[in-house]
Motif scaffolding. Structure first.
Motif, PDB file in Angstrom:
ATOM      1  N   TYR A 166       0.832  -1.197   0.000  1.00 52.35           N
ATOM      2  CA  TYR A 166       0.000   0.000   0.000  1.00 52.35           C
ATOM      3  C   TYR A 166       0.870   1.251   0.000  1.00 52.35           C
ATOM      4  O   TYR A 166       1.942   1.301   0.608  1.00 52.35           O
ATOM      5  N   ARG A 167       0.374   2.264  -0.664  1.00 55.82           N
ATOM      6  CA  ARG A 167       1.100   3.525  -0.759  1.00 55.82           C
ATOM      7  C   ARG A 167       1.100   4.275   0.570  1.00 55.82           C
ATOM      8  O   ARG A 167       2.036   5.006   0.889  1.00 55.82           O
ATOM      9  N   ARG A 168       0.051   4.120   1.338  1.00 62.56           N
ATOM     10  CA  ARG A 168      -0.106   4.850   2.605  1.00 62.56           C
ATOM     11  C   ARG A 168      -0.955   3.985   3.532  1.00 62.56           C
ATOM     12  O   ARG A 168      -1.611   3.033   3.077  1.00 62.56           O
ATOM     13  N   PRO A 169      -0.945   4.254   4.812  1.00 62.77           N
ATOM     14  CA  PRO A 169      -1.708   3.426   5.757  1.00 62.77           C
ATOM     15  C   PRO A 169      -3.204   3.447   5.421  1.00 62.77           C
ATOM     16  O   PRO A 169      -3.773   4.472   5.045  1.00 62.77           O
ATOM     17  N   LEU A 170      -3.802   2.282   5.580  1.00 68.88           N
ATOM     18  CA  LEU A 170      -5.238   2.160   5.341  1.00 68.88           C
ATOM     19  C   LEU A 170      -6.027   2.691   6.525  1.00 68.88           C
ATOM     20  O   LEU A 170      -5.507   2.755   7.656  1.00 68.88           O
ATOM     21  N   PRO A 171      -7.284   3.087   6.327  1.00 73.86           N
ATOM     22  CA  PRO A 171      -8.137   3.439   7.473  1.00 73.86           C
ATOM     23  C   PRO A 171      -8.294   2.238   8.409  1.00 73.86           C
ATOM     24  O   PRO A 171      -7.804   1.132   8.130  1.00 73.86           O
ATOM     25  N   ALA A 172      -9.000   2.437   9.480  1.00 73.36           N
ATOM     26  CA  ALA A 172      -9.193   1.365  10.455  1.00 73.36           C
ATOM     27  C   ALA A 172      -9.752   0.121   9.776  1.00 73.36           C
ATOM     28  O   ALA A 172     -10.548   0.209   8.839  1.00 73.36           O
ATOM     29  N   ARG A 173      -9.293  -1.048  10.267  1.00 71.33           N
ATOM     30  CA  ARG A 173      -9.675  -2.305   9.634  1.00 71.33           C
ATOM     31  C   ARG A 173     -11.182  -2.479   9.603  1.00 71.33           C
ATOM     32  O   ARG A 173     -11.737  -2.969   8.606  1.00 71.33           O
ATOM     33  N   GLU A 174     -11.861  -2.107  10.677  1.00 74.05           N
ATOM     34  CA  GLU A 174     -13.310  -2.262  10.718  1.00 74.05           C
ATOM     35  C   GLU A 174     -13.979  -1.436   9.629  1.00 74.05           C
ATOM     36  O   GLU A 174     -14.946  -1.865   8.989  1.00 74.05           O
ATOM     37  N   ARG A 175     -13.459  -0.226   9.397  1.00 76.38           N
ATOM     38  CA  ARG A 175     -14.048   0.633   8.378  1.00 76.38           C
ATOM     39  C   ARG A 175     -13.820   0.060   6.984  1.00 76.38           C
ATOM     40  O   ARG A 175     -14.740   0.037   6.157  1.00 76.38           O
ATOM     41  N   VAL A 176     -12.593  -0.425   6.731  1.00 77.90           N
ATOM     42  CA  VAL A 176     -12.285  -1.007   5.426  1.00 77.90           C
ATOM     43  C   VAL A 176     -13.149  -2.242   5.177  1.00 77.90           C
ATOM     44  O   VAL A 176     -13.741  -2.404   4.097  1.00 77.90           O
ATOM     45  N   SER A 177     -13.240  -3.108   6.185  1.00 79.19           N
ATOM     46  CA  SER A 177     -14.046  -4.321   6.034  1.00 79.19           C
ATOM     47  C   SER A 177     -15.509  -3.982   5.808  1.00 79.19           C
ATOM     48  O   SER A 177     -16.195  -4.605   4.981  1.00 79.19           O
ATOM     49  N   GLY A 178     -15.998  -2.981   6.538  1.00 79.41           N
ATOM     50  CA  GLY A 178     -17.395  -2.586   6.379  1.00 79.41           C
ATOM     51  C   GLY A 178     -17.681  -2.032   4.995  1.00 79.41           C
ATOM     52  O   GLY A 178     -18.691  -2.382   4.370  1.00 79.41           O
ATOM     53  N   LEU A 179     -16.783  -1.172   4.499  1.00 79.52           N
ATOM     54  CA  LEU A 179     -16.991  -0.593   3.177  1.00 79.52           C
ATOM     55  C   LEU A 179     -16.911  -1.660   2.088  1.00 79.52           C
ATOM     56  O   LEU A 179     -17.736  -1.686   1.163  1.00 79.52           O
ATOM     57  N   CYS A 180     -15.911  -2.557   2.190  1.00 79.78           N
ATOM     58  CA  CYS A 180     -15.782  -3.619   1.180  1.00 79.78           C
ATOM     59  C   CYS A 180     -16.979  -4.565   1.228  1.00 79.78           C
ATOM     60  O   CYS A 180     -17.493  -4.989   0.181  1.00 79.78           O
ATOM     61  N   GLY A 181     -17.419  -4.894   2.455  1.00 78.34           N
ATOM     62  CA  GLY A 181     -18.580  -5.765   2.577  1.00 78.34           C
ATOM     63  C   GLY A 181     -19.833  -5.123   2.021  1.00 78.34           C
ATOM     64  O   GLY A 181     -20.643  -5.785   1.344  1.00 78.34           O
ATOM     65  N   ALA A 182     -19.993  -3.828   2.265  1.00 77.14           N
ATOM     66  CA  ALA A 182     -21.165  -3.125   1.731  1.00 77.14           C
ATOM     67  C   ALA A 182     -21.123  -3.077   0.209  1.00 77.14           C
ATOM     68  O   ALA A 182     -22.142  -3.288  -0.462  1.00 77.14           O
ATOM     69  N   ALA A 183     -19.922  -2.805  -0.342  1.00 78.81           N
ATOM     70  CA  ALA A 183     -19.794  -2.755  -1.808  1.00 78.81           C
ATOM     71  C   ALA A 183     -20.094  -4.113  -2.423  1.00 78.81           C
ATOM     72  O   ALA A 183     -20.781  -4.207  -3.450  1.00 78.81           O
ATOM     73  N   LEU A 184     -19.587  -5.175  -1.782  1.00 77.89           N
ATOM     74  CA  LEU A 184     -19.854  -6.516  -2.296  1.00 77.89           C
ATOM     75  C   LEU A 184     -21.337  -6.852  -2.200  1.00 77.89           C
ATOM     76  O   LEU A 184     -21.909  -7.469  -3.112  1.00 77.89           O
ATOM     77  N   GLY A 185     -21.972  -6.433  -1.112  1.00 73.47           N
ATOM     78  CA  GLY A 185     -23.401  -6.677  -0.963  1.00 73.47           C
ATOM     79  C   GLY A 185     -24.225  -5.951  -2.014  1.00 73.47           C
ATOM     80  O   GLY A 185     -25.184  -6.515  -2.565  1.00 73.47           O
ATOM     81  N   VAL A 186     -23.850  -4.700  -2.304  1.00 66.41           N
ATOM     82  CA  VAL A 186     -24.560  -3.949  -3.340  1.00 66.41           C
ATOM     83  C   VAL A 186     -24.376  -4.619  -4.698  1.00 66.41           C
ATOM     84  O   VAL A 186     -25.331  -4.744  -5.480  1.00 66.41           O
ATOM     85  N   PHE A 187     -23.127  -5.058  -4.985  1.00 62.80           N
ATOM     86  CA  PHE A 187     -22.878  -5.749  -6.255  1.00 62.80           C
ATOM     87  C   PHE A 187     -23.709  -7.023  -6.344  1.00 62.80           C
ATOM     88  O   PHE A 187     -24.327  -7.307  -7.386  1.00 62.80           O
ATOM     89  N   ALA A 188     -23.717  -7.803  -5.261  1.00 63.12           N
ATOM     90  CA  ALA A 188     -24.468  -9.057  -5.277  1.00 63.12           C
ATOM     91  C   ALA A 188     -25.962  -8.797  -5.484  1.00 63.12           C
ATOM     92  O   ALA A 188     -26.622  -9.468  -6.290  1.00 63.12           O
ATOM     93  N   GLY A 189     -26.493  -7.814  -4.770  1.00 59.87           N
ATOM     94  CA  GLY A 189     -27.905  -7.505  -4.921  1.00 59.87           C
ATOM     95  C   GLY A 189     -28.245  -7.017  -6.319  1.00 59.87           C
ATOM     96  O   GLY A 189     -29.241  -7.438  -6.922  1.00 59.87           O
TER      97      GLY A 189
END
Length: 604
Positions: free
Chosen positions: A381-404
Motif C-alpha cells: 500500500y502507498r499509505r496506511p489504510l483506514p481502520a480495519r473495521e471501516r475497510v471491512s465494512g466498506l468492502c462488505g457493503a460494496a460486495l453486498g450492493v454488487f451481489a444484490g
C-alpha cells in the motif's frame, strides 16, 4: 464421528483429523460450495431457455457430420471453435435438440471455470478467506448468464472462461518457482482457450502484462514466451489456412460506426455490467442485449472512476491492474467484433453482453489485485489504510450492493426466457418423425421464421433442422426426396401433413385437358421462367386407365414413377434451370394434365 448422550443432550464427537482438515481447507471447501450453489441457481433459471438461431445449424451439422478434421475446424462466420464443435457433436449425438444435455454440458464447463477462478485466486493470493469475495464477483457477474442461455455463444465462452484462469494460475506458479513444467501447462491452457474461442489470443497478452506489472524481468522467462508464441503461431497458421476456404465475412466499419460501437460496448454495456448491471434489458427477447437508462450509465461511470481513484490512492499498481482489465476489454472483446460484425450489425452490436462474457474471470482477478496484497509483497500500500473495521465494512457493503444488483439483473433477464413456440415446434416434429412410415416421402420447406430465421439458408429448411431428429435413412430421403404420388410436409406447428404446391398452375389448352403427344413423347412446359431455386416442388396432374410405370425427364435427370389407375398427381423436386418435363414413350391411356411449380405447403 460418534454420537453420545450427556445429561439428556446428544453430543456429536467429530474426529480431530476431520476438524483439522476442515480448518486447513476451509476456504477452498467454502469456495467449492459457492460454485455448486451458483451452478444450481443458474441451472434452475436455464430450464426456461431453449435453442435459437445458430444452435439449430450446430445441431444439424453435428448429426450430419462425422467427427472429422474438416467438421471441427470449419470457420463459422469468423469463429474458429473446434472445442465448441466437439461439445456440440457430443451433445447432438446424445440427443438432438435435447436442451438438458446441451445446457448441462456448458454448465459443467462453466462450473469448472468457477473452480478454475478459485484456483487462480488461491495461487495468486493464498488460501485466505478474502479471496471468496472476488470469487463471488465471478459467480454472480450478470455478463456470464445471457451467454449461457444461448448455446452457440456458450460453446465459445465457457472454454475461454476456463482456460484464462487456469493459464494464469500455471503461469503464476512458473513465475514463483521458475519450473518450466508450469509454463508448459500454461501453454496447454492457452491452446485450449484458442480452440474454444479466437479471443484466446489475448490470454498470452494477459500473462505478459501480469508478469511486467508484478514480477518484471521479462527476459528471464524467455522459454515460456517462446512456448506461448509458438502456440499462437501454430494456431494462427491453422486459422489462416482454414479461413481461405471460408466465406469472407470480415470488414471494417465506418469511423462513426466504430466510435458508437466502442461507446456502447465499453461505456454502456461493460461499465454497467461489471457493477452488477445493466438492470434493464432490451425487451425483444432473450438476447442478452443491455439497455440501461442513461442516468445509470453515467452513475456507473462515476462509480467506476471513484473505485479506480480510491484503490489507486492506497494500493500500489492498482491503476495498472484496472488498465489491464480495460485493455483486455478493448483488445479481446472490442477489436474482433469491430472487424467481424459491426459493419453488418452497426453500433447496436455493442449492447450484446455475450461479447464481454469472457472477461468475467479477469474481472475477479483484478478485483483481488486492487484490494489484496500478494503473499510476501513488500509495501503493498502507498499509505496506511483506514481502520480495519471501516475497510471491512466498506468492502462488505460494496460486495453486498454488487451481489444484490447482480441478482436483480439476472432475475430480470431470466424473465425474458421461455421458448414455448420453438420448443413446441421441435417436440411436435420429433413425435411426428418417430411415427412416420419407413418409406414416407417428406418434402422440404422453410422452417417458420419465428423458429429459425430464413437467413440461415439451407439450415432454415425442415430437411436440415428437423432431419437431425430423423433416422439416417429418413434424413437422407428428406434431403433428396424422390418423386411420389403421396408426399408429406411439415406445417407451421411441426405436424406432418399431406403436401400441396403453392404456385401458378399451367394447364394445356386442349379439349381433353391433356398435353399433346408428338411421336409418343409429351413435353410439359414448366413456365416462361424455369425454376432456378433449389427446392422448388412440382405437382403434375394425370389420369390413367390402369396402374402403369412412366419415366419423366427434367434436364438430364430421369425420374421413374409408378402411376395408380384413375385421377392423381405426381410430386417431384424441380431440377434448377429445367424448362420442361419430358415423358418419352408415354403408355396409351395416360393423360398428363396441369402442372404447378412452386413451394411445398400443407394441403388444406
Amino acid at each position: 464421528m460418534t454420537t453420545t448422550e450427556q445429561r439428556g443432550r446428544i453430543v456429536i464427537a467429530v474426529p480431530g483429523p476431520l476438524v483439522r482438515a476442515v480448518r486447513r481447507h476451509g476456504v477452498v471447501l467454502t469456495g467449492v460450495v459457492m460454485v455448486a450453489a451458483a451452478l444450481a441457481w443458474k441451472a434452475v433459471l436455464l430450464q426456461h431457455a431453449y435453442f435459437k438461431e445458430d444452435d439449430y445449424e450446430f445441431v444439424a451439422r453435428a448429426v450430419e457430420s462425422g467427427l472429422s478434421f474438416d467438421y471441427l475446424t470449419r470457420i463459422h462466420f469468423g469463429q474458429f471453435m473446434p472445442g465448441g464443435f466437439l461439445l456440440a457433436w457430443l451433445s447432438a449425438r446424445l440427443e438432438p435438440y435435447g436442451w438438458g444435455v446441451a445446457a448441462g454440458g456448458v454448465l459443467v464447463l462453466h462450473a469448472a471455470a468457477g473452480l478454475a477462478v478459485l484456483r487462480m485466486l488461491r495461487v495468486v493470493f493464498g488460501a485466505r478467506p478474502a479471496i471468496l469475495a472476488p470469487l463471488l464477483v465471478f459467480l454472480l457477474a450478470p455478463i456470464t448468464f445471457p451467454a449461457l442461455a444461448w448455446w452457440a455463444a456458450a460453446l465459445n465462452t465457457v472454454f475461454l472462461q476456463l482456460a484464462l484462469p487456469m493459464a494464469v494460475a500455471s503461469h503464476w506458479h512458473h513465475l514463483r518457482t521458475g519450473r518450466l513444467r508450469h509454463a508448459v501447462v500454461a501453454a496447454a491452457w492457452v491452446l485450449v482457450g484458442l480452440l474454444g474461442f479466437v479471443k484466446g489470443f489475448a490470454v498470452p497478452l494477459v500473462l505478459l502484462a501480469l508478469t511486467a506489472i508484478y514480477f518484471g524481468g521479462l527476459r528471464r522467462r524467455l522459454a515460456a514466451w517462446l512456448m506461448y508464441a509458438g502456440v499462437l503461431a501454430a494456431f494462427g497458421a491453422l486459422y489462416a489456412q482454414r479461413s481461405l476456404a471460408a466465406p469472407n465475412t470480415g470488414g471494417l466499419p465506418l469511423f462513426d460506426q466504430a466510435a458508437s460501437f466502442l461507446w456502447e460496448l465499453l461505456g454502456r454495456t461493460f461499465a454497467t455490467t461489471v457493477l452488477g448491471g445493466p438492470w434493464k434489458w432490451f425487451a425483444g427477447g432473450d438476447w442478452g442485449v443491455a439497455a440501461p437508462p442513461t442516468a445509470l450509465v453515467v452513475l456507473s461511470l462515476l462509480v467506476l472512476a471513484l473505485l479506480v481513484v480510491v484503490t489507486g490512492y492506497y494500493r500500489r499498481r492498482a491503476y495498472l491492474a484496472w488498465g489491464l482489465l480495460l485493455g483486455y476489454a478493448v483488445v479481446a472483446d472490442a477489436l474482433p467484433v469491430l472487424w467481424g460484425r459491426v459493419h453488418l450489425l452497426g453500433s447496436f452490436a455493442g449492447t450484446d453482453t455475450r461479447y464481454v462474457a469472457d472477461a468475467a474471470p479477469l474481472l475477479a482477478l483484478v478485483v483481488g489485485l486492487v484490494l489484496l496484497p500478494l503473499p510476501g509483497e513488500a509495501e503493498p500500500y502507498r499509505r496506511p489504510l483506514p481502520a480495519r473495521e471501516r475497510v471491512s465494512g466498506l468492502c462488505g457493503a460494496a460486495l453486498g450492493v454488487f451481489a444484490g444488483a447482480s441478482l436483480v439483473s439476472v432475475t430480470i433477464f431470466a424473465g425474458y426466457l421461455g421458448a414455448d413456440r420453438r420448443h413446441g415446434y421441435i417436440e411436435t416434429a420429433r413425435a411426428e418423425l418417430a411415427k412416420a412410415a419407413p418409406g414416407a416421402v417428406v418434402y422440404d420447406r422453410l422452417v417458420p421464421a419465428d423458429v429459425v430465421p430464413g437467413g440461415y439458408r439451407t439450415y432454415s429448411l425442415t430437411s436440415r433442422v428437423l432431419g437431425a431428429m430423423a433416422s439416417p435413412r429418413l434424413r437422407a430421403r428428406m434431403q433428396d426426396p424422390p418423386a411420389a404420388l403421396d408426399g408429406l410436409v411439415f406445417d407451421d406447428l411441426g405436424r406432418l401433413r399431406p403436401v400441396e404446391v403453392a404456385g401458378t398452375e399451367l394447364a394445356p389448352r386442349t379439349p381433353d385437358g391433356c398435353w399433346p403427344a408428338t411421336g409418343g413423347t409429351v413435353q410439359v412446359p414448366l413456365a416462361a421462367s424455369p425454376p432456378r431455386v433449389e427446392g422448388t416442388l412440382i405437382r403434375l396432374g394425370y389420369s390413367a386407365r390402369a396402374d402403369t410405370e412412366v419415366t419423366l425427364w427434367m434436364g438430364d435427370r430421369p425420374v421413374d414413377v409408378k402411376l395408380r389407375a384413375g385421377l392423381g398427381k405426381v410430386f417431384m423436386v424441380a431440377e434448377p434451370g429445367a424448362d420442361r418435363i419430358v415423358l418419352p414413350d408415354l403408355p396409351p391411356g395416360v393423360c398428363v394434365g396441369a402442372v404447378t411449380p412452386g413451394q411445398a405447403v400443407p394441403a388444406r
